[in-house]
Scaffold this active site. Structure first.
Site, short mmCIF file in Angstrom:
data_model
loop_
_atom_site.label_atom_id
_atom_site.label_comp_id
_atom_site.label_asym_id
_atom_site.label_seq_id
_atom_site.Cartn_x
_atom_site.Cartn_y
_atom_site.Cartn_z
N SER A 115 0.88 -1.17 0.00
CA SER A 115 0.00 0.00 0.00
C SER A 115 0.91 1.21 0.00
CB SER A 115 -0.88 0.01 1.26
OG SER A 115 -1.47 1.29 1.47
N TYR A 169 -2.87 0.12 10.61
CA TYR A 169 -2.73 -0.28 9.21
C TYR A 169 -1.35 0.09 8.67
CZ TYR A 169 -3.81 -0.75 4.22
OH TYR A 169 -3.81 -1.10 2.90
#
Length: 280
Positions: free
Chosen positions: A143, A156
């Site tokens: 990501s 995250y």
């Protein structure tokens, strides 16, 4: 002839969102694909769409036994395994530390790391022998949060930084037999869900449409969010056996230019002093 003609891949979390797009692209490139996913209904949809080119296994990426069963299903069905794509994940919807409820920190942390990090590690463990036999590859979805803050909250972001470390360590350990690389997408409108431990299991990233549109228009330098299908070429590149012989331990920052610009507002607009009940 497709770039993956004759190859066999396994995609975790491949029955929806980016994973589904990867499966579709791999099949179009000539691969046969196994999918490990929790949803029997979505796996049935894949079977209906792609027929004998896809085999599905219902399971949870957090269980080594389920990962092993998925690998066995793929090898039994197609005779080999050339590429593992670790893709299943959950998001924390950018929940900052100050907003993490005390009674949700442990559960949220465990769930984010169990799915986003341990899930990849277990898939790699399960797939190791057939991938060594085929001199294949592993590809893990990272990501933009694997490189920069503000792509998620601390849970995250920390999990995706851990994935980058996992890629580099496995690339070191498994060379020269298995190549290990990563793709780091930017914003994407999919059914990616939040962590149940944070009370977000029924919330998908696509549901925050206004925020996604702003991110695509104002934050992403290319001026819009790429579609899931537009991200899949990077996975084909890493999975192919022609142009990627020298490539292992690499992570493609595939985020629409977010890393070049950065995020617009520091601290996400949160008034930390006020939330902590402090005075300036």
């Amino acid at each position: 002839m497709g770039r993956l003609e004759g190859q066999v891949a396994l995609v975790t979390g491949g029955a929806s969102g980016l994973g589904h797009a990867i499966v579709e692209r791999f099949v179009a490139e000539g691969a046969r694909v196994g999918v490990l996913d929790r949803s029997a209904e979505r796996l049935a949809g894949l079977a209906a769409a792609f027929g004998g080119a896809v085999c599905g296994t219902v399971g949870d990426v957090r269980a080594l036994a389920d990962n092993r069963r998925a690998v066995e299903d793929v090898v039994d069905r197609f005779g080999r395994l050339d590429c593992l794509v670790g893709n299943a994940g959950v998001w924390d919807f950018g929940t900052p530390l100050v907003d993490l409820d005390d009674d949700k920190v442990d559960a949220g942390f465990s769930e984010l790391f169990d799915i986003n990090v341990k899930g990849y590690l277990l898939a790699a463990k399960a797939a190791l022998k057939p991938l060594v036999e085929s001199r294949g590859s592993m590809i893990f979805t990272v990501s933009n949060a694997g490189f920069y803050p503000a792509g998620g909250g601390p849970l995250y972001t920390a999990s995706k930084h851990a994935v980058v470390g996992l890629i580099r360590q496995l690339a070191f350990e498994l060379a020269p037999h298995v190549r290990v690389n990563g793709v780091a997408p930017g914003g994407i409108a999919t059914d990616l869900r939040g962590a149940a431990g944070l009370g977000l299991a029924e919330t998908s990233i696509a549901s925050v449409r206004e925020g996604l549109e702003h991110f695509g228009r104002e934050v992403t330098p290319i001026g819009r969010l790429p579609t899931p299908a537009e991200y899949t070429g990077a996975y084909v590149f890493f999975a192919s056996r022609g142009d990627t012989v020298p490539t292992t331990g690499a992570v493609l920052n595939h985020d629409g230019g977010v890393g070049a610009r950065g995020f617009a507002s520091a601290a996400g607009g949160h008034d930390l002093i006020q939330k902590l009940g402090l005075t300036r």
